[in-house]
Design a protein around this motif. Structure first.
Motif, PDB file in Angstrom:
ATOM      1  N   ARG A 211       0.815  -1.200   0.000  1.00 27.80           N
ATOM      2  CA  ARG A 211       0.000   0.000   0.000  1.00 27.80           C
ATOM      3  C   ARG A 211       0.854   1.258   0.000  1.00 27.80           C
ATOM      4  O   ARG A 211       1.921   1.314   0.617  1.00 27.80           O
ATOM      5  N   HIS A 213      -0.905   4.316   0.578  1.00 31.15           N
ATOM      6  CA  HIS A 213      -1.728   5.257   1.337  1.00 31.15           C
ATOM      7  C   HIS A 213      -2.246   4.554   2.591  1.00 31.15           C
ATOM      8  O   HIS A 213      -2.228   3.318   2.677  1.00 31.15           O
ATOM      9  N   ARG A 215      -5.179   3.973   3.463  1.00 24.03           N
ATOM     10  CA  ARG A 215      -6.320   3.098   3.169  1.00 24.03           C
ATOM     11  C   ARG A 215      -6.329   2.735   1.684  1.00 24.03           C
ATOM     12  O   ARG A 215      -5.778   3.460   0.856  1.00 24.03           O
ATOM     13  N   ARG A 216      -6.960   1.614   1.393  1.00 17.89           N
ATOM     14  CA  ARG A 216      -7.029   1.159  -0.005  1.00 17.89           C
ATOM     15  C   ARG A 216      -8.431   0.623  -0.286  1.00 17.89           C
ATOM     16  O   ARG A 216      -8.982  -0.156   0.495  1.00 17.89           O
ATOM     17  N   VAL A 217      -8.996   1.040  -1.412  1.00 17.21           N
ATOM     18  CA  VAL A 217     -10.294   0.561  -1.877  1.00 17.21           C
ATOM     19  C   VAL A 217     -10.105  -0.051  -3.259  1.00 17.21           C
ATOM     20  O   VAL A 217      -9.442   0.545  -4.123  1.00 17.21           O
ATOM     21  N   CYS A 241     -14.659   8.001  -6.179  1.00 21.20           N
ATOM     22  CA  CYS A 241     -13.872   7.312  -5.151  1.00 21.20           C
ATOM     23  C   CYS A 241     -12.558   8.037  -4.891  1.00 21.20           C
ATOM     24  O   CYS A 241     -12.042   8.038  -3.761  1.00 21.20           O
ATOM     25  N   ASP A 246      -6.843  10.297   1.718  1.00 22.83           N
ATOM     26  CA  ASP A 246      -5.875   9.336   2.265  1.00 22.83           C
ATOM     27  C   ASP A 246      -6.178   7.907   1.820  1.00 22.83           C
ATOM     28  O   ASP A 246      -5.949   6.953   2.570  1.00 22.83           O
ATOM     29  N   THR A 247      -6.680   7.750   0.608  1.00 27.32           N
ATOM     30  CA  THR A 247      -7.118   6.433   0.141  1.00 27.32           C
ATOM     31  C   THR A 247      -6.607   6.172  -1.267  1.00 27.32           C
ATOM     32  O   THR A 247      -6.803   6.977  -2.180  1.00 27.32           O
ATOM     33  N   CYS A 283      -6.781  -4.603   1.189  1.00 29.93           N
ATOM     34  CA  CYS A 283      -7.819  -3.605   0.949  1.00 29.93           C
ATOM     35  C   CYS A 283      -8.697  -3.398   2.182  1.00 29.93           C
ATOM     36  O   CYS A 283      -8.797  -4.272   3.054  1.00 29.93           O
ATOM     37  N   ASP A 284      -9.351  -2.246   2.228  1.00 32.71           N
ATOM     38  CA  ASP A 284     -10.233  -1.893   3.338  1.00 32.71           C
ATOM     39  C   ASP A 284     -11.707  -1.900   2.951  1.00 32.71           C
ATOM     40  O   ASP A 284     -12.575  -1.917   3.832  1.00 32.71           O
ATOM     41  N   GLN A 347     -16.922   6.639   1.859  1.00 31.03           N
ATOM     42  CA  GLN A 347     -16.415   7.249   3.093  1.00 31.03           C
ATOM     43  C   GLN A 347     -17.043   6.598   4.321  1.00 31.03           C
ATOM     44  O   GLN A 347     -16.363   6.308   5.315  1.00 31.03           O
ATOM     45  N   LEU A 350     -15.583   3.174   5.129  1.00 32.80           N
ATOM     46  CA  LEU A 350     -14.244   3.248   5.706  1.00 32.80           C
ATOM     47  C   LEU A 350     -14.245   3.818   7.123  1.00 32.80           C
ATOM     48  O   LEU A 350     -13.450   3.397   7.970  1.00 32.80           O
TER      49      LEU A 350
END
Length: 383
Positions: A211, A213, A215-217, A241, A246-247, A283-284, A347, A350
């Motif tokens: 990763r 960042h 967070r990751r989507v 998205c 921060d993603t 991933c989150d 959002q 997360l």
């Protein structure tokens, strides 16, 4: 034991059966997969032996002919009420009628002792009836279709059954269900649980697994979404998205569409279709098209999900996901076309722990279901 596996001519209809095919082979069975040519590339990818029958259907090309003015399915097709969902079995009744004699010839030559097929493969039931062998049907996931469609198929295919010397369309000896019971529709007939094991093709852990960042989507809207006039929709989703702070956004997109999608922010990474199980643990959350295998893969990993259904059973899947608390769904054109709503939905997934808690609970439920290997042993020795 010889097991004949059958699938309607859509690769994603066969994907849920692949881990069971592996389990059957590991338990000592000979497995032969037969389907129209559309499915054969996936059969080979899975390391299985396939025997193509009939002509290629090319369902996406057929669907595209019904879409007007560059619009996607959600903008063109009527959303059927629950009691009319059997409609989606009709095309597979027609395919069964078209290919039954070729399938019968293959089955008589190969002489299987068991047939395993997807939930709307009706030729399998006719062949099982003619040969006097059990037929197992395997659902894709959340299932608003197969019960109603089977009821309609008994009428629609009655003449064909009679022609083959049967009193009517036989009933599956058993229906395997990879959908966690708490997620399945309460109106769907009970099935025999089988754990979803992700099969998303082959590959190797990608170089970008690490990763960049906090967070990751992952955004994975399926190749069909793009093929069916979906480029503007995918572009809109990705840019919405990208507004989540921060993603990092990982988007699985066939490379032929990258240029058409246009420039993306640096934290949006377009990658070729990549097996989700190779990176989903990094991933989150996931944004997807509400496809069964995609949803169950995310559920297995305990990820919160945003579902953006386009047609057919995808709406019911999204609704059940939202009811479970493990995700959200935006199920109409107005809401899917609202970048702010998409951004806010991601959002929420997360930032609000309740979604992660519910998603992990769903993932834990999946781990309690019998594995395909255990199911294979049961089918071979106890059926």
């Amino acid at each position: 034991m010889r097991v004949l596996m059958m699938s309607t001519p859509v690769p994603t209809h066969f994907a849920p059966l692949v881990p069971l095919a592996w389990g059957l082979r590991a338990a000592g069975a000979e497995v032969l997969v037969t389907a129209q040519p559309d499915v054969m590339p996936m059969v080979r990818t899975a390391g299985l032996v396939g025997a193509p029958v009939g002509e290629k259907l090319d369902g996406d090309k057929h669907l595209l002919s019904f879409l007007t003015e560059g619009r996607r399915p959600l903008e063109c097709f009527t959303r059927f009420p629950p009691e009319e969902m059997g409609f989606y079995g009709r095309v597979w009744m027609d395919q069964a009628r078209t290919n039954i004699h070729a399938y019968l010839e293959l089955a008589r030559q190969w002489q299987p002792q068991l047939i395993v097929a997807d939930q709307v493969e009706y030729a399998s039931l006719l062949i099982g009836g003619v040969l006097g062998i059990p037929v197992i049907h395997h659902r894709w996931g959340v299932d608003p279709i197969s019960d109603l469609a089977l009821h309609e198929a008994r009428t629609e295919l009655a003449d064909l059954a009679e022609e083959l010397g049967l009193d009517g369309l036989p009933t599956p000896a058993q229906t395997l269900d990879p959908c966690p019971p708490s997620l399945q529709l309460p109106t769907t007939s009970p099935g025999t649980p089988i754990r979803h094991i992700p099969f998303n093709g082959y590959g190797e852990p990608p170089a970008w697994r690490t990763r960049t960042h906090p967070r990751r989507v992952v955004v994975t809207l399926g190749t069909r979404t793009l093929q069916l006039n979906g480029v503007p929709h995918v572009r809109r989703v990705l840019k919405a998205c990208a507004q989540v702070p921060d993603t990092e956004i990982i988007a699985t997109v066939t490379s032929q569409y990258w240029e058409e999608l246009g420039p993306m922010p640096s934290h949006v990474r377009l990658v070729p279709p990549t097996p989700l199980h190779l990176f989903i643990d990094t991933c989150d959350a996931m944004v997807h098209h509400s496809g069964s295998s995609t949803m169950l893969t995310a559920a297995t990993a305990g990820l919160p999900q945003l579902a953006l259904p386009q047609w057919s059973d995808q709406f019911a899947l999204g609704e059940q996901l939202q009811k479970s608390g493990a995700g959200l769904t935006l199920d109409d054109t107005t809401r899917q076309d609202d970048p702010t709503l998409i951004h806010n939905s991601v959002q929420q997934l997360l930032d609000q722990p309740r979604f992660r808690t519910a998603a992990e609970k769903l993932g834990q439920e999946i781990t309690t279901m019998p594995t395909p290997a255990e199911t294979a042993e049961h089918l071979l020795h106890k059926l």
